[in-house]
Design a protein around this motif. Structure first.
Motif, PDB file in Angstrom:
ATOM      1  N   SER A  37       0.856  -1.172   0.000  1.00  0.00           N
ATOM      2  CA  SER A  37       0.000   0.000   0.000  1.00  0.00           C
ATOM      3  C   SER A  37       0.902   1.235   0.000  1.00  0.00           C
ATOM      4  N   GLU A  38       0.342   2.356  -0.369  1.00  0.00           N
ATOM      5  CA  GLU A  38       1.124   3.601  -0.373  1.00  0.00           C
ATOM      6  C   GLU A  38       1.605   3.933   1.036  1.00  0.00           C
ATOM      7  N   ILE A  57       5.520   4.505   2.239  1.00  0.00           N
ATOM      8  CA  ILE A  57       6.000   5.682   2.974  1.00  0.00           C
ATOM      9  C   ILE A  57       6.719   5.258   4.244  1.00  0.00           C
ATOM     10  N   LEU A  58       6.127   4.328   4.981  1.00  0.00           N
ATOM     11  CA  LEU A  58       6.767   3.860   6.212  1.00  0.00           C
ATOM     12  C   LEU A  58       8.090   3.155   5.909  1.00  0.00           C
ATOM     13  N   ASP A  59       8.149   2.410   4.807  1.00  0.00           N
ATOM     14  CA  ASP A  59       9.408   1.778   4.393  1.00  0.00           C
ATOM     15  C   ASP A  59      10.458   2.832   4.063  1.00  0.00           C
ATOM     16  N   PRO A  95       3.666   5.843  14.121  1.00  0.00           N
ATOM     17  CA  PRO A  95       3.475   6.518  12.832  1.00  0.00           C
ATOM     18  C   PRO A  95       1.997   6.625  12.469  1.00  0.00           C
ATOM     19  N   ARG A  96       1.659   7.758  11.899  1.00  0.00           N
ATOM     20  CA  ARG A  96       0.303   7.975  11.380  1.00  0.00           C
ATOM     21  C   ARG A  96       0.464   8.677  10.036  1.00  0.00           C
ATOM     22  N   VAL A  97      -0.015   8.064   8.984  1.00  0.00           N
ATOM     23  CA  VAL A  97       0.183   8.576   7.625  1.00  0.00           C
ATOM     24  C   VAL A  97      -1.150   9.012   7.034  1.00  0.00           C
ATOM     25  N   ASP A  98      -1.167  10.227   6.480  1.00  0.00           N
ATOM     26  CA  ASP A  98      -2.325  10.750   5.751  1.00  0.00           C
ATOM     27  C   ASP A  98      -1.871  11.047   4.327  1.00  0.00           C
ATOM     28  N   ILE A  99      -2.573  10.472   3.363  1.00  0.00           N
ATOM     29  CA  ILE A  99      -2.197  10.617   1.959  1.00  0.00           C
ATOM     30  C   ILE A  99      -3.306  11.343   1.215  1.00  0.00           C
TER      31      ILE A  99
END
Length: 167
Positions: free
Chosen positions: A25-26, A30-32, A108-112
């Motif tokens: 997933s996107e 990003i986390l990678d 981590p918290r990612v918003d795309i």
């Protein structure tokens, strides 16, 4: 004759189920990317000049050509870096002063949104600086800004949100 079509249909259904599971997933990409930067930035043993330069260049490749770091909340203002070469110089300067560096990323918290993303993370840095006896420990929450270019997420900046050691 019916069994052959059944097998083809079953194969198609399995492909529709399995293929998305195999693709990252996107958010995972990003986390990678952030984990790759964390790993490259760590200093676990003494580095010679070539090792420093090689790691510095690998780190810089994970960033856009133009980056903006808003450290106002930490008391350092806004820093704009207009090229990867300038970023490499800043990273190399810091690596020359640091003798050991251990980093961790948590929560981590990612918003795309399309080709841009914000990753909010709490980072911990523990290490030592050349010529100083004591080790340092910093814990900060930051928001990392990323943009997608040619299918790859690159860091375009960061914003300091909170010093976790302050009440």
């Amino acid at each position: 004759m019916l069994s052959r079509y059944w097998i083809i249909a079953l194969g198609g259904v399995l492909a529709l189920i399995v293929v998305p599971l195999l693709l990252d997933s996107e958010e995972e990409k990003i986390l990678d990317q952030l984990e790759r930067i964390r790993d490259l930035a760590e200093i676990t043993s003494p580095e010679n000049g070539i090792q420093q330069l090689t790691r510095t260049r690998k780190i810089a490749r994970q960033f856009n050509n133009h980056t903006v770091f808003d450290l106002s909340n930490a008391g350092y203002g806004i820093t704009e870096i207009s090229s990867r070469q300038e970023l490499e110089q800043k990273i190399l300067s810091a690596r020359n002063r640091i003798t050991a560096l251990e980093l961790s990323l948590a929560e981590p918290r990612v918003d795309i949104e399309g080709d841009t993303a914000r990753a909010r993370i709490r980072g911990t840095a523990r290490g030592s600086i050349r010529g100083e006896q004591d080790q340092f420990l910093d814990i900060h929450t930051v928001e990392v800004l990323l943009t997608k270019a040619d299918g790859t997420w690159l860091v375009s900046g960061a914003r300091h949100l909170r010093d976790e050691r302050q009440p």
